[in-house]
Design a protein around this motif. Sequence first.
Motif, short mmCIF file in Angstrom:
data_model
loop_
_atom_site.label_atom_id
_atom_site.label_comp_id
_atom_site.label_asym_id
_atom_site.label_seq_id
_atom_site.Cartn_x
_atom_site.Cartn_y
_atom_site.Cartn_z
N UNK A 61 0.72 -1.31 0.13
CA UNK A 61 0.08 -0.08 0.03
C UNK A 61 0.83 1.16 -0.06
N UNK A 62 1.80 1.35 0.79
CA UNK A 62 2.55 2.64 0.73
C UNK A 62 3.19 2.60 -0.39
N UNK A 63 4.03 1.79 -0.99
CA UNK A 63 4.52 1.95 -2.28
C UNK A 63 3.68 2.34 -3.30
N UNK A 64 2.60 1.85 -3.21
CA UNK A 64 1.44 2.32 -4.29
C UNK A 64 1.03 3.72 -4.19
N UNK A 65 0.97 4.16 -3.05
CA UNK A 65 0.54 5.42 -2.84
C UNK A 65 1.73 6.40 -3.18
N UNK A 66 3.15 6.01 -3.01
CA UNK A 66 3.95 6.86 -3.43
C UNK A 66 4.20 6.92 -5.27
N UNK A 67 3.90 5.82 -5.71
CA UNK A 67 3.63 5.89 -7.19
C UNK A 67 2.83 6.62 -7.58
N UNK A 68 1.40 6.61 -7.04
CA UNK A 68 0.22 7.33 -7.58
C UNK A 68 0.47 9.02 -7.49
N UNK A 69 1.32 9.22 -6.33
CA UNK A 69 1.47 10.83 -5.98
C UNK A 69 2.48 11.19 -6.69
N UNK A 70 3.35 10.28 -7.73
CA UNK A 70 4.24 10.74 -8.70
C UNK A 70 5.67 10.77 -7.94
N UNK A 71 5.87 10.24 -6.75
CA UNK A 71 7.08 10.37 -6.06
C UNK A 71 8.15 9.39 -6.51
N UNK A 72 7.71 8.31 -7.22
CA UNK A 72 8.51 7.20 -7.98
C UNK A 72 8.07 7.03 -9.29
N UNK A 73 8.65 6.29 -10.37
CA UNK A 73 7.98 5.73 -11.58
C UNK A 73 7.63 4.44 -11.76
N UNK A 74 8.29 3.40 -10.88
CA UNK A 74 8.10 2.06 -10.83
C UNK A 74 8.06 1.43 -9.41
N UNK A 75 7.48 0.32 -9.25
CA UNK A 75 7.48 -0.31 -8.15
C UNK A 75 7.97 -1.66 -8.22
N UNK A 76 8.94 -2.45 -7.66
CA UNK A 76 9.20 -3.83 -7.80
C UNK A 76 8.41 -4.51 -6.52
N UNK A 77 7.71 -5.53 -6.80
CA UNK A 77 6.87 -6.30 -5.80
C UNK A 77 7.43 -7.72 -6.05
N UNK A 78 7.23 -8.54 -4.98
CA UNK A 78 7.03 -9.87 -5.11
C UNK A 78 5.82 -10.10 -5.45
N UNK A 79 5.41 -10.97 -6.40
CA UNK A 79 4.11 -11.15 -6.81
C UNK A 79 3.19 -11.82 -6.01
N UNK A 80 3.98 -12.64 -5.13
CA UNK A 80 2.99 -13.42 -3.99
C UNK A 80 2.67 -12.45 -3.05
N UNK A 81 2.98 -11.42 -3.07
CA UNK A 81 2.52 -10.55 -1.92
C UNK A 81 1.34 -9.50 -2.44
N UNK A 82 1.30 -9.42 -3.82
CA UNK A 82 0.68 -8.31 -4.57
C UNK A 82 -0.88 -8.70 -4.36
N UNK A 83 -1.79 -8.06 -3.61
CA UNK A 83 -3.11 -8.30 -3.79
C UNK A 83 -3.77 -8.60 -5.29
N UNK A 84 -4.67 -9.41 -5.61
CA UNK A 84 -5.18 -9.68 -6.80
C UNK A 84 -6.11 -8.52 -7.55
N UNK A 85 -6.75 -7.80 -6.64
CA UNK A 85 -7.66 -6.72 -6.90
C UNK A 85 -6.69 -5.52 -7.67
N UNK A 86 -7.24 -5.17 -8.83
CA UNK A 86 -6.68 -4.08 -9.41
C UNK A 86 -6.55 -2.82 -8.56
N UNK A 87 -5.58 -2.05 -8.75
CA UNK A 87 -5.48 -0.77 -7.87
C UNK A 87 -5.66 0.47 -9.00
#
Length: 310
Positions: A61-87
């Motif tokens: 969640x915190x990584x995604x918030x930073x991405x949506x705010x434009x603070x970063x350009x990409x996020x690297x996730x472990x796929x097993x930790x990523x919720x299935x619902x679209x963000x």
Amino acid sequence: MTRILRIATRGSALARAQTGMVADQITAATGVPTELVIIKTEGDTSRESLASLGGTGVFASALREALTRGEVDLIVHSLKDLPTAAYPGLVIGGVPEREDARDVLCAQGGVSLADLPEGARVGTGSPRRRAQLLSLRPDLEVVDIRGNVDTRLRSVERGDLHGVVLAAAGLERLGRLAEASEFFDLELWPTAPGQGALAIEAREGDDITELLSIEHGLTRTAVRAERSVLATLEAGCAAPIGAHATLDGDLLVLTAVVYAPSGEAELGCTRSATLTGVDDGVVAEALGAAVAAQLLEDGAAELAPLGGAA
């Protein structure tokens, strides 16, 4: 001015290692320089169990918030930790080739699970791994643990635990795979959907052509099938569910197992679908949904808390 891709990551050694691998691959393939941005998440700061925090999605969640705010350009996730619902506003822009999807045991004296002493203390923070351990060794004392890989391995070195169960891919990325005492066969011990794979998330509409250099279509197809099982069951990433898809020529084979948290019972299903190179992602998702539907019909919701029972 040279464009620099800012890539968000958690601060753990494993998160930094796998994000650094992706960053290096992008730069090597495209020449675009990268910068890692460390972001703290609730999952890193809280000592509560993952289940009580709402599952491993707390790391995203915190990584995604930073991405949506434009603070970063990409996020690297472990796929097993990523919720299935679209963000909203974000897409999985790249999926590199998957590494070893197996779980491993790291035990005192390098012994196997079968050779652990009666009543041995084995650590894991995963309800799935707990159920799998107890299904094979009901005498074990399975201890709920948190912390990074180093912390977990030290608990074995100190003698606090007889062993811990970890992901082979994580140990490999940290250069510590030699500490594994046993690799669990995926046919007997299916792991979390997406385990061993990474996902690079980006803002919808952004130019992410650099990610094409690391995209591995077969991995994306396989993990879409696995994650479709979770989505259809409406189960979180920490649910006691294992799923693994493999490709045999043009045949996508998917196996999923739902466990009772106690390890006393389990239900499995294996199905396959033929890939044609056209809409393979849609085929993969349909296969996952069909496997999940069969599990529900067979009574999986009576074993584990699943939202898909309705």
